[in-house]
Design a protein around this motif. Sequence first.
Motif, PDB file in Angstrom:
ATOM      1  N   ARG A  26       5.116  20.581 -30.598  1.00  0.00           N
ATOM      2  CA  ARG A  26       4.757  19.221 -30.179  1.00  0.00           C
ATOM      3  C   ARG A  26       5.820  18.626 -29.267  1.00  0.00           C
ATOM      4  O   ARG A  26       6.897  18.222 -29.710  1.00  0.00           O
ATOM      5  CB  ARG A  26       4.567  18.331 -31.408  1.00  0.00           C
ATOM      6  N   ASP A  43       9.440  24.540 -29.772  1.00  0.00           N
ATOM      7  CA  ASP A  43       8.736  23.458 -30.462  1.00  0.00           C
ATOM      8  C   ASP A  43       7.305  23.370 -29.943  1.00  0.00           C
ATOM      9  O   ASP A  43       7.057  23.551 -28.749  1.00  0.00           O
ATOM     10  CB  ASP A  43       9.483  22.149 -30.184  1.00  0.00           C
ATOM     11  N   ASP A  58      13.170  22.059 -27.603  1.00  0.00           N
ATOM     12  CA  ASP A  58      12.680  20.997 -28.493  1.00  0.00           C
ATOM     13  C   ASP A  58      12.940  19.665 -27.820  1.00  0.00           C
ATOM     14  O   ASP A  58      13.979  19.487 -27.183  1.00  0.00           O
ATOM     15  CB  ASP A  58      13.386  21.079 -29.854  1.00  0.00           C
ATOM     16  N   ASP A  59      11.991  18.733 -27.952  1.00  0.00           N
ATOM     17  CA  ASP A  59      12.187  17.426 -27.333  1.00  0.00           C
ATOM     18  C   ASP A  59      13.087  16.518 -28.171  1.00  0.00           C
ATOM     19  O   ASP A  59      13.490  15.457 -27.708  1.00  0.00           O
ATOM     20  CB  ASP A  59      10.839  16.746 -27.059  1.00  0.00           C
ATOM     21  N   GLU A  60      13.393  16.913 -29.402  1.00  0.00           N
ATOM     22  CA  GLU A  60      14.260  16.088 -30.255  1.00  0.00           C
ATOM     23  C   GLU A  60      15.722  16.502 -30.108  1.00  0.00           C
ATOM     24  O   GLU A  60      16.099  17.625 -30.472  1.00  0.00           O
ATOM     25  CB  GLU A  60      13.844  16.232 -31.720  1.00  0.00           C
TER      26      GLU A  60
HETATM   27 MG   LIG Z   1       8.652  17.880 -30.853  1.00  0.00          MG
END
Ligand SMILES: [Mg+2]
Length: 122
Positions: free
Chosen positions: A57, A55, A11-13
């Motif tokens: 997005r 994820d 996940d990029d978060e």
């Molecule tokens: Mg994301």
Amino acid sequence: MADKVKLLLVDDEDTIRTLVKHELQAHGYDVDEAENGPTALEKLSASPFDLVVLDIRMPDMDGLEVLRNIRENNLVPKVVMLTGVDELKIARDSLQFGANDFMTKPFEFKHLLTCINRVLSE
Ligand SMILES: [Mg+2]
């Protein structure tokens, strides 16, 4: 004693990775993380994992592209996608591309845990 189940959390978060990783570790899983698709594919190629939480997005390489790469190269047996509520169609499409299930953000951790355990047992 059986080896721990190995999960990769992609996940990029940062906040999601930190929270979910902590919870999964508390439930006995061996958890590694990746903040983007290329790093995830690198880690999956380097050592065996049982399941990826992925994820959809993310910048640069999105989750569907990572999923396609995973299936083409048989990198990991099980994949659970994470998606926003506005991306339900993409999430359903991901099942056709070989995802085992998906969770819609925001989710309660216990529901993700149930989902992961079910997918692992299938
Ligand atoms: Mg994301």
